[in-house]
Design a protein around this motif. Structure first.
Motif: not given
Length: 331
Positions: A28, A30-32, A55-56, A58, A60, A228, A231, A234-235
């Motif tokens: 996935n 969007n999963i870090l 996180f949601k 954003e 991710i 990335n 991402r 966003k993180f």
């Protein structure tokens, strides 16, 4: 670190695949995948970013794995078992010295001082660091920031303690309970829970005594960051927002949001832990590491005899994204 040890470390790290870390994990984008050096209330902003839904917001999500030491965390990053490592920046310094082709970079700092508390076997309301003279202390593993920061404190206090360094980081508390050493450094909520159970007594804060130092950071390979960047931004934004919330909110309100991350730990213990970390000013608001802090870290590593050569700040630390996020969140 000595050259031979560094070479061996890198060889082992590059060979590791850590198949246990994320077994069964679905692909996935969007999963870090985050490998954290240990699990502690010290890292509350990261857990809050998930609990509060940042996180949601954003778009991710995160998957956490406990590395049980900076060497294991870095191994996960280098092998691809983790997208992001969360540990002391010293791990990235060692790899950079080794000349990795895809050297991990520090792209965000979360904590700015040691988060451990010194626990003894008896109450010492008038504790002085000289009390440690000749005593056995479990304080971390060679080459790791926990031990080197503790050594830094002892040097400043002109104290010679018997540092016990042959116990795995995640096993120190168990070893102390098994009657190894006179003192042990513990993170929260372990320290407070240990004291509450009558097994020992918190006598001092290592971070309060050592002063500010870049203690725990987010690290990723340059190739991952290049691919990335959005991402990563966003993180960092989600965690920066969570830190802002944490520092502006009473710990009694925050603690219930963290209970699901610490099974078996009471809300009251989490509140106590949060108050302890707030009291020592543990977290940064701006996750862009400062060059002066990086210089002090290398001073500490060098004094510990673990630095083969210095690494340039610009070669290892990325600040642009973290600074951009800070400017947005605190506008």
């Amino acid at each position: 670190m000595k050259k031979k040890l560094l070479t061996l470390f890198l060889a082992v790290v590059c060979a590791l695949s850590l198949p246990f870390a994320f077994a069964g994990c679905k692909k996935n984008g969007n999963i870090l995948k985050i490998n954290e050096v240990t699990h502690s209330v010290f890292y509350a902003p990261m857990y809050l970013a998930e609990s509060l839904g940042y996180f949601k917001e954003e778009g991710i999500g995160i998957e956490l794995t406990n590395g049980g030491g900076a060497d294991n965390t870095m191994a996960a990053v280098l092998s691809g078992g983790a997208d992001i490592g969360f540990c002391g920046p010293e791990a990235a310094i060692y790899v950079a010295i080794g000349g990795s082709k895809d050297a991990p970079k520090v792209f965000g700092q979360l904590t700015k001082r040691d988060g451990s508390f010194l626990v003894g076997r008896k109450a010492e309301p008038d504790f002085k660091w000289s009390n440690l003279e000749g005593k056995g202390v479990l304080a971390g593993r060679p080459g790791g920031v926990p031990l080197m920061t503790f050594q830094y404190v002892l040097r400043n206090e002109n104290v010679n303690a018997n540092l016990i360094t042959n116990v795995a980081f995640n096993s120190m508390t168990a070893a102390f309970e098994g009657n190894v050493g006179d003192y042990c450094t513990m993170f929260e909520p372990t320290a407070s829970e240990y004291q509450k159970a009558g097994k020992g007594y918190i006598v001092a804060s290592v971070g309060e005594q050592s002063g500010a130092i870049p203690y725990t950071c987010f690290i990723a390979k340059q190739s991952y960051i290049d691919k990335n960047g959005e991402r990563i931004e966003k993180f960092l934004r989600a965690i920066t927002k969570a830190t802002k919330y944490l520092l502006a909110t009473d710990s009694a309100t925050v603690a219930p949001l963290l209970t699901s991350y610490f099974d078996g730990t009471s809300v009251d213990s989490i509140k106590t832990s949060l108050d302890s970390y707030k009291a020592i000013d543990a977290w940064v608001t701006n996750m862009a590491m400062e060059q002066s802090a990086f210089t002090k870290l290398q001073d500490v590593i060098e004094q510990a005899g673990e630095l083969q050569k210095r690494v340039a700040f610009s070669d290892l630390v990325l600040t642009e994204t973290a600074q951009k996020v800070y400017n947005e969140v605190y506008a």
